[in-house]
Design a protein around this motif. Structure first.
Motif, PDB file in Angstrom:
ATOM      1  N   ASP A 154       0.775  -1.121  -0.054  1.00  0.00           N
ATOM      2  CA  ASP A 154      -0.082   0.150  -0.089  1.00  0.00           C
ATOM      3  C   ASP A 154       0.652   1.197   0.123  1.00  0.00           C
ATOM      4  O   ASP A 154       0.297   2.328   0.624  1.00  0.00           O
ATOM      5  CB  ASP A 154      -1.008   0.022   1.144  1.00  0.00           C
ATOM      6  N   THR A 209      -3.832  -1.687  -4.056  1.00  0.00           N
ATOM      7  CA  THR A 209      -3.432  -0.878  -2.893  1.00  0.00           C
ATOM      8  C   THR A 209      -2.716   0.134  -2.962  1.00  0.00           C
ATOM      9  O   THR A 209      -2.402   0.801  -1.758  1.00  0.00           O
ATOM     10  CB  THR A 209      -3.161  -1.735  -1.992  1.00  0.00           C
ATOM     11  N   GLN A 252      -4.895   5.135  -9.986  1.00  0.00           N
ATOM     12  CA  GLN A 252      -4.156   5.063  -9.255  1.00  0.00           C
ATOM     13  C   GLN A 252      -2.952   6.498  -9.288  1.00  0.00           C
ATOM     14  O   GLN A 252      -2.202   6.447  -8.556  1.00  0.00           O
ATOM     15  CB  GLN A 252      -3.379   3.696  -8.961  1.00  0.00           C
TER      16      GLN A 252
END
Length: 535
Positions: A199, A245, A291
């Motif tokens: 993450d 993530t 992202q």
């Protein structure tokens, strides 16, 4: 085809969402990352020793550097991570405790562990062993960041040594083969990072913004190929292996020269999401858009350098600090989450007792630009800044509420073509009842461009709102943007506080606070404790 029964299930699910799920919605809190020559010169331990000083600034994190002499006498560094021998975790794990203490401070909780990706000696794209070592070292950096609670990993890929790592060279295979290798190497390096820190937030001073000409091209990848550029292929290797993530920030260092007056931060954010798609493999485009976090870098020296410098930004409304605040404000608005701020010849805090003495006694950015930290705090969190400043001024007994000098009753207005509601005073405040389009008007005359005011008030009831507009010579200046007052959430029976930080624009000499009602019959709103304070 979607069935009616499926749509009904979705609608039912939405209808039973708890109130907290809605109340949790809100703007993404923007974050400022400090970078600079002074931070390049100090150790993480020295940053921790000065953490209280950072807490007096408006930053949310800093860039941290590792340089260490190993037990065998060799030296490793963030700046040579691509060509260093394997970084031994057992000799580096001592940094973890320091990092964990660093992130306990509000000004340092978003800190990043640095790495430079421009080697002095170019890595051959065909050299499996060299790339395997580099990937392992980056895995160790990601491990340190994760275990230490840091926000993520910083990459500076600027080609300081002129080794042309990411451009095709004469001894490389043909372009197509080298491009394939670059994508493979990108996947290898980033796999090591994501394996240790799934993450992670990955902040790069450039991602696909590296060459802005490509982002406005009709054929971005064709231009990259003609220029021998391998960087887009390397970035696609990252995207190939990036888990859902993780997120990456394109920090766009070109923004050093951007001007808010020209809308360049907004334009760049758009290009990062549209023009850059031509450099992204089709199978990676959804991941890229999901992202990516568009970001920007600002260069502080431009606001203190002399006029003969190539990096000089002059005053706006008589102030170079105002010029900086204007650019910072647009960068903050255009960025998805992160803005990084870089300086060279001043320091972020007064450094004392550091091994590298270069920045001891050097004036801070607050010394060079008085009010610097206040401006940053006000841009990033206007409501919080107003609350803190007004509380401090009230505690010190220096708060002057300009509203106290405005003769009562305040002005009123209602739309002549709509039904009239009731309006009047209520205690020290005012009310509106059943007013479909009306407002009380508080005029503050004699304001000057560049002046800053904190506006604070309380509201109770339904159908109310508040906004600041501008006049000049008694005439409304509708071409100047109004400033809405944001109110805290709460029920209609509760007093909710509203705050805004207001800067007077060019072309205005009067600030007008409107206390408004857009109400249905029976609705009533009360405004009270109205304060307008010059900062």
């Amino acid at each position: 085809m979607v069935k009616i029964s499926q749509l009904l299930m979705v609608a039912a699910a939405i209808s039973v969402l708890p109130a907290s799920a809605v109340e949790a919605w809100g703007p993404v809190q923007k974050k400022y990352i400090a970078h600079g020559w002074d931070l390049l010169a100090v150790t993480p331990e020295e940053v921790l020793a000065h953490a209280d000083a950072f807490d007096r600034t408006a930053v949310d994190g800093v860039t941290l550097m590792i340089r260490q002499r190993l037990g065998d006498g060799r030296t490793i560094s963030h700046s040579s991570v691509m060509t260093d021998p394997l970084w031994p975790r057992d000799e580096l794990k001592g940094h973890i405790a320091t990092f964990r203490e660093i992130v306990k401070h509000p000004s340092l909780k978003e800190s990043f562990l640095s790495s430079w990706w421009a080697p002095r000696k170019r890595l051959a794209w065909t050299d499996d062993a060299a790339w395997r070592t580099f990937a392992a070292n980056m895995g160790t950096i990601a491990w340190l960041a994760k275990e230490g609670g840091l926000r993520g990993v910083l990459v500076d890929a600027e080609d300081y040594p002129k080794s042309e790592q990411y451009r095709l060279q004469a001894d490389d295979p043909a372009y197509d083969e080298t491009a394939r290798l670059a994508r493979k190497r990108g996947a290898e390096v980033f796999s090591a990072i994501f394996r240790e820190y799934p993450d992670v937030t990955f902040l790069s001073f450039w991602m696909l913004s590296l060459n802005p000409r490509y982002l406005s091209s009709n054929d971005p990848m064709g231009d990259a190929r003609a220029n021998g550029s391998l960087w887009p292929w390397f970035v696609n290797g990252m995207l190939d292996v990036m888990p859902a993530t993780a997120k990456f920030v394109d920090g766009n260092e070109h923004a050093y020269r951007y001007e808010a007056e020209k809308g360049q931060f907004y334009r760049s954010a758009c290009q990062q999401r549209t023009g850059a798609l031509g450099l992204v493999a089709p199978e990676n485009r959804q991941k890229y858009l999901a992202q990516l976090r568009a970001g920007f870098g600002l260069y502080l020296d431009s606001y203190v350098n002399p006029t003969n410098s190539n990096w000089y930004f002059g005053p706006v409304n008589g102030s170079r600090l105002t010029h900086y605040a204007q650019n910072l404000a647009q960068a903050t608005a255009a960025a998805d989450e992160y803005v990084w701020v870089y300086g060279e010849k001043r320091s972020w805090v007064p450094w004392k007792g550091t091994k590298n003495t270069r920045f001891q006694g050097v004036e801070t950015w607050d010394d060079a630009l008085p009010g610097f930290s206040d401006e940053m705090g006000g841009v990033k969190d206007p409501r919080g800044y107003c609350r803190r400043r007004l509380g401090q001024m009230r505690k010190e007994g220096v708060l002057t509420n300009l509203v106290d000098g405005v003769k009562r009753p305040w002005g009123t207005w209602q739309h002549e073509k709509k039904p009239k509601g009731k309006m009047g005073q209520e205690g020290s405040g005012v009310f509106l009842e059943g007013a479909p389009n009306g407002c009380h008007l508080v005029h503050i005359h004699g304001v000057k461009p560049g002046e800053t005011f904190a506006v604070s008030l309380k509201m109770k009831g339904t159908g109310g709102s508040s906004i600041v507009y501008w006049q000049k010579d008694g005439h409304w200046q509708w071409g100047l943007a109004g400033v809405p007052i944001s109110f805290a959430t709460g029920t209609e029976a509760e007093w909710r506080t509203g705050e805004a930080l207001v800067r007077v624009p060019e072309g205005a000499d009067t600030l007008v606070l409107q206390l408004c009602g857009k109400q249905r019959p029976g609705e009533r709103v009360v405004f009270n404790q109205v304060e307008i304070v010059e900062l």
